[in-house]
Design a protein around this motif. Structure first.
Motif, short mmCIF file in Angstrom:
data_model
loop_
_atom_site.label_atom_id
_atom_site.label_comp_id
_atom_site.label_asym_id
_atom_site.label_seq_id
_atom_site.Cartn_x
_atom_site.Cartn_y
_atom_site.Cartn_z
N GLY A 82 30.30 -58.26 -11.15
CA GLY A 82 29.15 -58.97 -10.59
C GLY A 82 27.94 -58.92 -11.50
O GLY A 82 27.24 -59.93 -11.68
N ILE A 83 27.70 -57.76 -12.08
CA ILE A 83 26.56 -57.63 -13.01
C ILE A 83 26.80 -58.49 -14.24
O ILE A 83 25.90 -59.20 -14.72
CB ILE A 83 26.37 -56.16 -13.41
N MET A 84 28.02 -58.43 -14.77
CA MET A 84 28.35 -59.21 -15.96
C MET A 84 28.18 -60.69 -15.70
O MET A 84 27.61 -61.42 -16.52
CB MET A 84 29.79 -58.89 -16.39
N PHE A 85 28.66 -61.16 -14.54
CA PHE A 85 28.57 -62.59 -14.23
C PHE A 85 27.12 -63.05 -14.18
O PHE A 85 26.76 -64.10 -14.74
CB PHE A 85 29.25 -62.87 -12.89
N ASN A 86 26.27 -62.28 -13.50
CA ASN A 86 24.87 -62.69 -13.36
C ASN A 86 24.14 -62.67 -14.69
O ASN A 86 23.32 -63.56 -14.97
CB ASN A 86 24.16 -61.79 -12.35
N CYS A 92 23.01 -68.27 -19.90
CA CYS A 92 23.48 -69.64 -20.12
C CYS A 92 22.50 -70.64 -19.54
O CYS A 92 22.17 -71.65 -20.17
CB CYS A 92 24.86 -69.80 -19.49
N LEU A 93 21.99 -70.38 -18.34
CA LEU A 93 21.07 -71.30 -17.68
C LEU A 93 19.74 -71.39 -18.40
O LEU A 93 19.17 -72.47 -18.56
CB LEU A 93 20.86 -70.86 -16.23
N GLU A 94 19.23 -70.25 -18.88
CA GLU A 94 17.92 -70.29 -19.53
C GLU A 94 17.99 -70.98 -20.89
O GLU A 94 17.04 -71.68 -21.27
CB GLU A 94 17.33 -68.89 -19.66
N THR A 144 19.72 -65.15 -10.45
CA THR A 144 20.62 -66.22 -10.91
C THR A 144 20.37 -67.50 -10.12
O THR A 144 20.30 -68.60 -10.69
CB THR A 144 22.09 -65.79 -10.76
N ILE A 145 20.22 -67.37 -8.81
CA ILE A 145 19.95 -68.54 -7.96
C ILE A 145 18.60 -69.15 -8.33
O ILE A 145 18.46 -70.38 -8.42
CB ILE A 145 19.99 -68.15 -6.47
N PHE A 146 17.61 -68.31 -8.57
CA PHE A 146 16.29 -68.80 -8.95
C PHE A 146 16.34 -69.56 -10.27
O PHE A 146 15.71 -70.61 -10.43
CB PHE A 146 15.31 -67.64 -9.05
N GLN A 147 17.11 -69.02 -11.23
CA GLN A 147 17.23 -69.71 -12.52
C GLN A 147 17.99 -71.02 -12.37
O GLN A 147 17.68 -72.00 -13.06
CB GLN A 147 17.92 -68.80 -13.54
N LEU A 148 18.97 -71.05 -11.48
CA LEU A 148 19.68 -72.29 -11.22
C LEU A 148 18.74 -73.33 -10.63
O LEU A 148 18.81 -74.52 -10.98
CB LEU A 148 20.84 -72.04 -10.27
N CYS A 149 17.82 -72.90 -9.77
CA CYS A 149 16.81 -73.82 -9.23
C CYS A 149 15.90 -74.33 -10.33
O CYS A 149 15.47 -75.49 -10.32
CB CYS A 149 16.00 -73.11 -8.15
N ASN A 150 15.58 -73.45 -11.31
CA ASN A 150 14.78 -73.90 -12.45
C ASN A 150 15.49 -74.99 -13.23
O ASN A 150 14.86 -75.98 -13.64
CB ASN A 150 14.49 -72.72 -13.38
N VAL A 151 16.79 -74.82 -13.46
CA VAL A 151 17.55 -75.84 -14.17
C VAL A 151 17.53 -77.15 -13.40
O VAL A 151 17.33 -78.23 -13.99
CB VAL A 151 19.01 -75.37 -14.39
N MET A 177 7.63 -72.77 -17.85
CA MET A 177 8.49 -72.12 -18.84
C MET A 177 8.28 -70.61 -18.83
O MET A 177 9.23 -69.84 -19.09
CB MET A 177 8.21 -72.68 -20.24
N VAL A 178 7.08 -70.16 -18.53
CA VAL A 178 6.85 -68.72 -18.39
C VAL A 178 7.72 -68.16 -17.27
O VAL A 178 8.31 -67.09 -17.39
CB VAL A 178 5.36 -68.43 -18.11
N LEU A 179 7.83 -68.91 -16.16
CA LEU A 179 8.69 -68.49 -15.05
C LEU A 179 10.15 -68.40 -15.47
O LEU A 179 10.88 -67.49 -15.05
CB LEU A 179 8.54 -69.45 -13.87
N VAL A 180 10.58 -69.35 -16.30
CA VAL A 180 11.95 -69.32 -16.82
C VAL A 180 12.18 -68.03 -17.61
O VAL A 180 13.20 -67.35 -17.46
CB VAL A 180 12.23 -70.56 -17.69
N GLY A 181 11.21 -67.69 -18.46
CA GLY A 181 11.32 -66.46 -19.23
C GLY A 181 11.26 -65.21 -18.36
O GLY A 181 11.99 -64.24 -18.59
N LEU A 182 10.43 -65.24 -17.33
CA LEU A 182 10.34 -64.12 -16.40
C LEU A 182 11.68 -63.87 -15.73
O LEU A 182 12.13 -62.72 -15.60
CB LEU A 182 9.27 -64.39 -15.33
N CYS A 183 12.33 -64.93 -15.32
CA CYS A 183 13.62 -64.81 -14.65
C CYS A 183 14.68 -64.26 -15.61
O CYS A 183 15.45 -63.35 -15.25
CB CYS A 183 14.05 -66.16 -14.10
#
Length: 230
Positions: A82-86, A92-94, A144-151, A177-183
Motif C-alpha cells: 500500500g505504501i509503495m503504491f501510493n 507519476c501523477l505529479e 494520492t486522491i488529492f493529487q489525482l484531483c489536481n491532475v 502548482m505549490v499545492l501540487v508540490g505540497l502533495c
C-alpha cells in the motif's frame, strides 16, 4: 529533453545493481554469502572469539536487509504494498502535471512562466517534506486522491483555459502548482516515515521496500513524462 534523457536511468540502475551484486557474491559461500546477501544482524555484536561473518546465521527478522529475490520481493509487496503504491502513484501523477500539463498550460505564455511553475513546485515539495518532523499522515492514500484531483483539475484547465484567461490567471496557476508540490513532498516524507516505523513491516524488508519504491517511481516518472513527448 532533460526528462527524456532520464528515461534509461532505471535500466542503468538495474545493470549497476546486477554488477555490484555479482561482484559482492563472487566466490562466496556459507556465512560470507549470507553477509553479502543480507547484511549483519542488528542486535548481535562480534566478539574476539567469533568470526563476525559467522554471526550472520540469525533469523531473517534480525537481518538489516535482504536481497531482491522473487520471494523477498513478494513478501515486501505483501507487507508494504500500500505504501509503495501510493508513493509511485503520487510521483507519476505529479510529473504528469509538471512538466506535462504545465507545458501545455504555459504554451502561449511568456517562457518565464514555465520556470516559475517549476520553482513553485519545488517550494511546495521543500515545505511539505520538512513537515514530517511536526506531524505525520498515516493515511497516505488521501494524498494520492488529492493529487489525482489536481491532475483532473489541471486537465480541465488545459482544455477550458478558464483560469489562464483571467487577469492574474498564471499567478493563480503558480499557487496551484505549490499545492501540487505540497502533495508530492508530503507523500514522499510520510511514506519514508512509514517504511521505517510502521509496525507490521518486518525490519529486514524495510530497505528493500524503499528500493523497490524508488525503482518503480523512476519507471512511473519516465512513463508520465514520455506520455507528453510522444
Amino acid at each position: 529533453c532533460i526528462f527524456l534523457c532520464m528515461t534509461p536511468l532505471p535500466v542503468v540502475y538495474g545493470l549497476c545493481w546486477l554488477y555490484l551484486h555479482r561482484e559482492a557474491t563472487h566466490g562466496l559461500s556459507g556465512p560470507r554469502l549470507r553477509a553479502a546477501l543480507g547484511g549483519v544482524g542488528t542486535s548481535q555484536v562480534a566478539s574476539v572469539d567469533n568470526d563476525p561473518w559467522e554471526l550472520l546465521g540469525a533469523d531473517a527478522s534480525d537481518v538489516a536487509s535482504v536481497a531482491a529475490t522473487p520471494a523477498n520481493v513478494k513478501a515486501t509487496i505483501k507487507a508494504s504494498g500500500g505504501i509503495m503504491f501510493n508513493l509511485v502513484a503520487v510521483y507519476c501523477l505529479e510529473y504528469f502535471i509538471y512538466p506535462g500539463l504545465d507545458d501545455r498550460e504555459t504554451y502561449c505564455a511568456p517562457s518565464s512562466w514555465y520556470t516559475v511553475m517549476w520553482a513553485c513546485y519545488n517550494v511546495g515539495v521543500t515545505l511539505s517534506r520538512s513537515s514530517v518532523a511536526i506531524f505525520r499522515i498515516r493515511r497516505v492514500w488521501m494524498l494520492t486522491i488529492f493529487q489525482l484531483c489536481n491532475v483532473a483539475g489541471w486537465t480541465v484547465e488545459i482544455y477550458s483555459g478558464r483560469i489562464r484567461g483571467l487577469s492574474g490567471g498564471y499567478e493563480i496557476m503558480a499557487c496551484w502548482m505549490v499545492l501540487v508540490g505540497l502533495c508530492g513532498g508530503a507523500t514522499y516524507a510520510n511514506c519514508m516515515y512509514l517504511f521505517n516505523q510502521k509496525e507490521n513491516i518486518p525490519n529486514h524488508l524495510r530497505e528493500l521496500g524503499i528500493n523497490l519504491s524508488f525503482f518503480m517511481s523512476n519507471v512511473g516518472i519516465s512513463t508520465a513524462t514520455l506520455s507528453f513527448i510522444v
